[in-house]
Design an enzyme around this catalytic site. Structure first.
Site, PDB file in Angstrom:
ATOM      1  N   CYS A  60       0.827  -1.206   0.000  1.00  0.00           N
ATOM      2  CA  CYS A  60       0.000   0.000   0.000  1.00  0.00           C
ATOM      3  C   CYS A  60       0.867   1.264   0.000  1.00  0.00           C
ATOM      4  O   CYS A  60       1.744   1.440   0.845  1.00  0.00           O
ATOM      5  CB  CYS A  60      -0.926  -0.023   1.219  1.00  0.00           C
ATOM      6  SG  CYS A  60      -1.727   1.547   1.557  1.00  0.00           S
ATOM      7  N   CYS A  86       0.245   3.359   3.159  1.00  0.00           N
ATOM      8  CA  CYS A  86       0.838   2.696   4.332  1.00  0.00           C
ATOM      9  C   CYS A  86       2.336   2.977   4.421  1.00  0.00           C
ATOM     10  O   CYS A  86       2.879   3.204   5.516  1.00  0.00           O
ATOM     11  CB  CYS A  86       0.597   1.190   4.269  1.00  0.00           C
ATOM     12  SG  CYS A  86      -1.144   0.715   4.309  1.00  0.00           S
TER      13      CYS A  86
END
Length: 481
Positions: free
Chosen positions: A171, A174
């Protein structure tokens, strides 16, 4: 006297003296039958006069340029969280409205489509979030605790405040959060030592490794920062876990400030304030997390009368989604075009046309469920062809304007994030139902024709019957004629 006789000479209805007439049994029978026939035919004619008749025609749509069409909908998504559910509208003229919220309401639902609380408000989940200057830095030491399904419940019971970052290594957002998260975890660890203080700890869960744990907490977007308070293992009336989501900035300073705001009140009353947060900052950045993974979306949209799309999907400006895990299964509770028409109104219109309103809400109650047998990345599409119908009184007054549609549904595999798409296209033609007016003079003419016709036919039959019976009597008496 002479003038009176001249007037009498034009009498169409000359009278025969009663003494010269003869009443017969057959004539009486025919008179009764004729009277009943007149009464029956009069009733039929009166019923036809009172009945409403219509004419149906197909004409070019008379809508003015720039008119808008209202779309009402109520759709349940058992596997799409209200946290990220978004409604978009586009059309062939270039209109592209993303994440419409003004006329939309969302309610969290369970797997049985039942609501689990009041209206869901997502806070700032869809706005741009500051990740600070640390984003992109290489992380040398990781001070946040890695949680798994084996130790997750232990930590939620051990610490009054457990702040968890649910992430996926692939991600983008993230990876932007990771440096700030680890720095914040280090500062919180130094300020509130887990062994000496024991009030708070920052942790993380890798959803690619702990899929069941993330699904249990209804994680659909990455990263998702959730706050679990000691006692959150207690469940509400609907048997759902209570916790919160953090929607604030993701730089180190903001994260530390958020955690400090959660921890400081615990000094006053440990057991009670662990379940409540009275800091001013929390009202802006902390919101109750979805207690279930489903969402019911209801509301209305106003669109131009041109081909377009109504789409529901997961959307966020600061989260990533795993397309292979998104399930856009849904149940259409209601979908209609045009102004809402009450059932009683439709019942009244049935006397004009028995077929009107039959396709006003064709998709209502239909379920489109993907049990993963169709594979990942499945988009469910509906192609709707909309036809306008107008009902007009005999005096030209518009009684009602309604829209009916046909629906064809299909599934498609896509490389991109799956969506639920409703493609609508309005027909350039419309149906016009006009009430026909009836002339009272025509009704009177028909009534007169019925009376005169039955009377004349009955007279002819009576004459034939009388002559026949007279002839038969003569034959019996042996008379020659």
């Amino acid at each position: 006297m002479v003038s009176t006789n001249k007037i009498k000479s034009v009498d169409f209805y000359r009278k025969i003296p009663r003494d010269l007439t003869e009443a017969t049994l057959s004539g009486a029978g025919l008179s009764i039958v004729a009277a009943l026939s007149m009464l029956f035919l009069f009733g039929m004619e009166l019923n036809n006069y009172l009945a409403v008749s219509t004419s149906t025609s197909v004409i070019v749509d008379r809508s003015a340029d720039g008119d808008f069409l209202r779309i009402d909908f109520n759709i349940s998504f058992p596997s799409l969280s209200c946290e990220f559910a978004a409604v978009d509208v586009s059309d062939v003229l270039g209109t592209n409205r993303l994440n419409v919220t003004k006329t939309i309401r969302k309610f969290s639902i369970d797997s049985n489509m039942k609501p689990t609380g009041s209206e869901f408000h997502a806070g700032n989940v869809l706005t741009l979030i500051n990740h600070g200057d640390e984003s992109g830095e290489e992380v040398v030491f990781e001070d946040s605790v890695s949680l798994t399904s084996r130790n997750f419940d232990t930590f939620t019971h051990q610490f009054p405040i457990l702040v968890v970052n649910f992430f996926a290594p692939w991600c983008y957002w993230c990876n932007l959060l990771k440096p700030s998260w680890e720095k914040a975890a280090k500062q919180i660890k130094e300020r509130y030592d887990p062994e000496m203080d024991g009030r708070v700890i920052l942790a993380k869960v890798d959803c690619t490794q702990e899929g069941d744990l993330c699904r249990r907490n209804h994680i659909q977007g990455y990263p998702s920062i959730r706050i679990f308070r000691k006692g959150s293992d207690l469940r509400d009336d609907n048997a759902h876990h209570e916790h919160e989501s953090y929607y604030g900035d993701r730089d180190t300073e903001s994260l530390v400030k958020m955690v400090v705001g959660l921890v400081e009140p615990i000094h006053v009353e440990p057991h009670k304030l662990a379940l409540e947060d009275k800091s001013d900052n929390s009202s802006k950045t902390l919101k109750k997390a979805p207690s279930t993974g489903g969402c019911r979306i209801e509301g209305y949209m106003r669109v131009k009368k041109v081909p377009g799309n109504l789409m529901v999907s997961a959307r966020s400006e600061s989260h990533s989604f795993d397309a292979s895990q998104m399930n856009m299964s849904h149940v259409v509770n209601h979908l209609s075009f045009g102004r809402r028409i009450l059932p009683q109104k439709f019942a009244d219109l049935k006397r004009l046309s028995p077929y009107i309103g039959g396709s006003h809400d064709r998709l209502d109650g239909r379920a489109f469920i993907n049990q993963r047998d169709l594979g990942p990345n499945v988009t469910i599409e509906h192609y709707l062809q909309v036809v306008k119908t107008e009902v007009v009184k005999s005096n030209g007054q518009l009684m009602v304007e309604e829209y009916e549609y046909t629906a064809h549904s299909s599934v498609a595999h896509s490389y991109y994030l799956p969506v639920a798409k409703f493609h609508f296209e309005l027909s350039p033609m419309q149906v016009l139902i006009t009430e026909n007016s009836k002339s009272f003079s025509h009704f009177i003419t028909n009534v007169c024709a019925i009376i005169g016709g039955v009377f004349t036919v009955a007279g002819i039959l009576d004459s034939i019957l009388h002559q026949t019976m007279t002839l038969m009597k003569k034959i019996e008496l042996g008379k020659n004629f």
